[in-house]
Design a protein around this motif. Structure first.
Motif, PDB file in Angstrom:
ATOM      1  N   VAL A   1       0.857  -1.176   0.000  1.00  7.02           N
ATOM      2  CA  VAL A   1       0.000   0.000   0.000  1.00  7.02           C
ATOM      3  C   VAL A   1       0.896   1.228   0.000  1.00  7.02           C
ATOM      4  O   VAL A   1       1.718   1.410   0.906  1.00  7.02           O
ATOM      5  CB  VAL A   1      -0.929   0.017   1.232  1.00  7.02           C
TER       6      VAL A   1
ATOM      7  N   ASN B   1       0.694   4.293   0.621  1.00  6.90           N
ATOM      8  CA  ASN B   1       0.732   5.290   1.688  1.00  6.90           C
ATOM      9  C   ASN B   1       1.109   4.673   3.037  1.00  6.90           C
ATOM     10  O   ASN B   1       1.041   5.345   4.066  1.00  6.90           O
ATOM     11  CB  ASN B   1      -0.586   6.052   1.790  1.00  6.90           C
TER      12      ASN B   1
ATOM     13  N   ARG C   1       1.188  11.103  -5.229  1.00  8.75           N
ATOM     14  CA  ARG C   1       0.623   9.794  -4.899  1.00  8.75           C
ATOM     15  C   ARG C   1      -0.889   9.869  -4.959  1.00  8.75           C
ATOM     16  O   ARG C   1      -1.481  10.885  -4.564  1.00  8.75           O
ATOM     17  CB  ARG C   1       1.084   9.430  -3.480  1.00  8.75           C
ATOM     18  N   ASP C   2      -1.503   8.815  -5.473  1.00 10.39           N
ATOM     19  CA  ASP C   2      -2.963   8.690  -5.441  1.00 10.39           C
ATOM     20  C   ASP C   2      -3.281   7.435  -4.637  1.00 10.39           C
ATOM     21  O   ASP C   2      -3.129   6.316  -5.143  1.00 10.39           O
ATOM     22  CB  ASP C   2      -3.521   8.603  -6.864  1.00 10.39           C
ATOM     23  N   ASN C   3      -3.708   7.633  -3.415  1.00  9.35           N
ATOM     24  CA  ASN C   3      -3.970   6.483  -2.556  1.00  9.35           C
ATOM     25  C   ASN C   3      -5.112   5.624  -3.077  1.00  9.35           C
ATOM     26  O   ASN C   3      -5.102   4.403  -2.902  1.00  9.35           O
ATOM     27  CB  ASN C   3      -4.278   6.953  -1.131  1.00  9.35           C
ATOM     28  N   THR C   4      -6.085   6.240  -3.712  1.00  7.29           N
ATOM     29  CA  THR C   4      -7.237   5.475  -4.201  1.00  7.29           C
ATOM     30  C   THR C   4      -6.838   4.529  -5.337  1.00  7.29           C
ATOM     31  O   THR C   4      -7.467   3.497  -5.536  1.00  7.29           O
ATOM     32  CB  THR C   4      -8.351   6.408  -4.685  1.00  7.29           C
ATOM     33  N   LYS C   5      -5.808   4.904  -6.050  1.00  4.96           N
ATOM     34  CA  LYS C   5      -5.319   4.056  -7.145  1.00  4.96           C
ATOM     35  C   LYS C   5      -4.083   3.265  -6.754  1.00  4.96           C
ATOM     36  O   LYS C   5      -3.556   2.507  -7.567  1.00  4.96           O
ATOM     37  CB  LYS C   5      -5.018   4.913  -8.379  1.00  4.96           C
ATOM     38  N   ASN C   6      -3.625   3.491  -5.529  1.00  4.13           N
ATOM     39  CA  ASN C   6      -2.415   2.812  -5.047  1.00  4.13           C
ATOM     40  C   ASN C   6      -1.268   2.995  -6.044  1.00  4.13           C
ATOM     41  O   ASN C   6      -0.563   2.041  -6.404  1.00  4.13           O
ATOM     42  CB  ASN C   6      -2.667   1.320  -4.800  1.00  4.13           C
ATOM     43  N   THR C   7      -1.094   4.237  -6.455  1.00  6.95           N
ATOM     44  CA  THR C   7      -0.156   4.565  -7.528  1.00  6.95           C
ATOM     45  C   THR C   7       0.625   5.822  -7.157  1.00  6.95           C
ATOM     46  O   THR C   7       0.079   6.733  -6.535  1.00  6.95           O
ATOM     47  CB  THR C   7      -0.921   4.809  -8.840  1.00  6.95           C
TER      48      THR C   7
END
Length: 114
Positions: free
Chosen positions: A27, A29, A70-76
């Motif tokens: 993950v 984040n 970082r985009d936590n919703t996309k885990n990217t």
């Protein structure tokens, strides 16, 4: 853990590219994520880090041109690269870093022509 980097390509000097690194099995984040690069004939070097708190660090020579996010919703995670120079040419890798493990993704090639 798998880290899938993409977004590299061929661009003229002064152009922009955005690299992406999609993570699975970790993950983004909850660990420190980083971008590294290896120019032809040179050692791999750190480009940018983003830690669990979202604190972003860009190495001094690239400040003002590169941005890590970082985009936590996309885990990217992303690396926005602007005002690219020929010396930015290289293979760019993403890395996941924690106290117990670190993982590397496959590289994505960035070629900047003069």
């Amino acid at each position: 853990v798998q880290l899938q980097a993409c977004g590299g390509g061929f661009v003229q000097a002064g152009g922009s590219l955005r690299l992406s690194c999609a993570a699975s099995g970790t993950v983004v984040n909850l660990v420190t994520m980083g971008w590294y690069r290896q120019a032809p004939g040179k050692q791999c070097e750190l480009v940018a880090l983003i830690n669990r708190s979202g604190l972003a660090t860009i190495i001094d020579p690239l400040k003002g041109r590169f941005t890590i996010s970082r985009d936590n919703t996309k885990n990217t995670i992303y690396l926005q690269m602007d005002s690219l120079k020929p010396e930015d040419t290289g293979v760019y890798f993403c890395r996941s870093i924690s106290a117990s493990n670190n993982y590397w993704g496959q590289g994505t090639l960035v070629t900047v022509s003069s």
